[in-house]
Design a protein around this motif. Sequence first.
Motif, mmCIF file in Angstrom:
data_model
loop_
_atom_site.group_PDB
_atom_site.id
_atom_site.type_symbol
_atom_site.label_atom_id
_atom_site.label_comp_id
_atom_site.label_asym_id
_atom_site.label_seq_id
_atom_site.Cartn_x
_atom_site.Cartn_y
_atom_site.Cartn_z
ATOM 1 N N ASP A 258 25.518 46.010 49.189
ATOM 2 C CA ASP A 258 25.650 45.053 48.091
ATOM 3 C C ASP A 258 27.060 45.100 47.503
ATOM 4 O O ASP A 258 27.664 46.170 47.370
ATOM 5 C CB ASP A 258 24.630 45.341 46.997
ATOM 6 N N ASN A 259 27.577 43.906 47.164
ATOM 7 C CA ASN A 259 28.934 43.759 46.647
ATOM 8 C C ASN A 259 28.936 43.526 45.146
ATOM 9 O O ASN A 259 27.949 43.046 44.579
ATOM 10 C CB ASN A 259 29.638 42.559 47.292
ATOM 11 N N SER A 260 30.063 43.801 44.507
ATOM 12 C CA SER A 260 30.308 43.360 43.140
ATOM 13 C C SER A 260 31.805 43.377 42.880
ATOM 14 O O SER A 260 32.556 44.087 43.553
ATOM 15 C CB SER A 260 29.592 44.252 42.113
ATOM 16 N N ILE A 261 32.226 42.589 41.905
ATOM 17 C CA ILE A 261 33.638 42.539 41.544
ATOM 18 C C ILE A 261 33.777 42.195 40.065
ATOM 19 O O ILE A 261 32.999 41.406 39.519
ATOM 20 C CB ILE A 261 34.409 41.510 42.410
ATOM 21 N N PHE A 262 34.764 42.823 39.428
ATOM 22 C CA PHE A 262 35.098 42.536 38.033
ATOM 23 C C PHE A 262 36.585 42.202 37.973
ATOM 24 O O PHE A 262 37.412 42.860 38.610
ATOM 25 C CB PHE A 262 34.804 43.740 37.142
ATOM 26 N N HIS A 263 36.913 41.172 37.190
ATOM 27 C CA HIS A 263 38.309 40.755 37.068
ATOM 28 C C HIS A 263 38.598 40.337 35.633
ATOM 29 O O HIS A 263 37.805 39.629 35.004
ATOM 30 C CB HIS A 263 38.604 39.565 37.998
ATOM 31 N N THR A 264 39.710 40.803 35.110
ATOM 32 C CA THR A 264 40.174 40.337 33.811
ATOM 33 C C THR A 264 41.683 40.136 33.871
ATOM 34 O O THR A 264 42.390 40.879 34.568
ATOM 35 C CB THR A 264 39.816 41.323 32.680
ATOM 36 N N GLU A 265 42.154 39.117 33.177
ATOM 37 C CA GLU A 265 43.590 38.838 33.144
ATOM 38 C C GLU A 265 43.963 38.228 31.808
ATOM 39 O O GLU A 265 43.241 37.378 31.276
ATOM 40 C CB GLU A 265 43.990 37.889 34.278
ATOM 41 N N ALA A 266 45.084 38.676 31.263
ATOM 42 C CA ALA A 266 45.611 38.131 30.016
ATOM 43 C C ALA A 266 46.967 37.492 30.298
ATOM 44 O O ALA A 266 47.812 38.095 30.971
ATOM 45 C CB ALA A 266 45.754 39.224 28.965
#
Length: 391
Positions: A258-266
């Motif tokens: 199983d996959n997952s991804i988290f991304h944040t950008e300012a």
Amino acid sequence: WKREKMKKSLLLSAIIFSQTLVFATENHEHSKEAKNLGEAISEGKISGGLALYGQNKDFKVQNDANQDFAYGNAHITLGYETNPLYGFSLGSEFKGNVKLGEKNRGDYVYGAPFQNEVLLSQGFINYGITDILNLRVGRQEADKEWLSDNQEAAILDVSAIKDTLISVGYSRKKAETGIDLSEHFYKPTEKGIYFFEAENSSLENVTLKPYVYTAPEATTFYGLKGNFEVENFDLVLHYAISNVDSDYRNEDGNIVKDNSIFHTEANLEIIENLNTNIGYIKTDKKGGADLMTAYGDNISPLEEGNYVYDIDARTYYAGVSYTIADIELGALYGSTKYSEDAKKEKEFNLTAAHNFTEELSASLVWANINSDENEEYSNYNKYLASVEYKF
């Protein structure tokens, strides 16, 4: 003989291109629907472009598997779409490539790769009702959360609800094609992928996009993307998680977890024409996020980003861009830690682009990559240069 054939192909492309320019000046954007079939064809819109592109990659240490390579490419794009008649229109686009040269035999075919000299990149039927819906079926360019490049698909966009865009569709094949490479259309997963996205901007300064993608007998993943904008500041938060079919195997025949991804950008505009951004990307410790990107992605900002979607990858990046005298300058640094051994790849990008006119532009890119994967040969520099005319 092959060299003569190449020259003739390039000459023919140039002739076609020049004739197209003449015809294009007599055609304008669709201002209103056609009244009959004759008007639909005669008032259709022609688009296209001509580009010259070069790429060079230098490895720090070379061996049989990792040789420096370089190639040049001449690229032509020709597209046509009829004026809508009762909401319906037909469109097509062809892309052609001619090798201008290469450093080693095979650099052009395998280094890019260029799998074809001519490709029908788009061929579709479109039905639209202004401010209500648009349905496009066939080969087309796509710009969805996990669908990008060219897709062989059916995509319905519904905008009838205020401040909301609902997108639903199915893609069977994809291809990446442009001035730097040209793939055949292929199946990333055997039975294609279905998707649903709902983007809503009814809250002041906030846009939310929940979505679900499902590739039968491969994976189903869900996500939520949020965007917050106020004056000169923009913040993105994005998370997705997937359930991979227990019988699915990747190209190497291995089980994919199983996959997952988290991304944040300012993003911050410091002063006029000066912008800076900082971001973080994290993938699942067991499954990474590679399978999610099978039909395209738009998260990684790095030119290479070789390990951004690998298992247990954590990528930090920061960049700055500045525009002066119509020249756009950019610098981006990224560092990716990945795998149980906490290996690291560091990447630095420098870019420069200039629009001489609305149609004519040029760009330069330098990417420096330093990786722990194998210190003997995985460090390299990549150089890109292009000049492009579009109409």
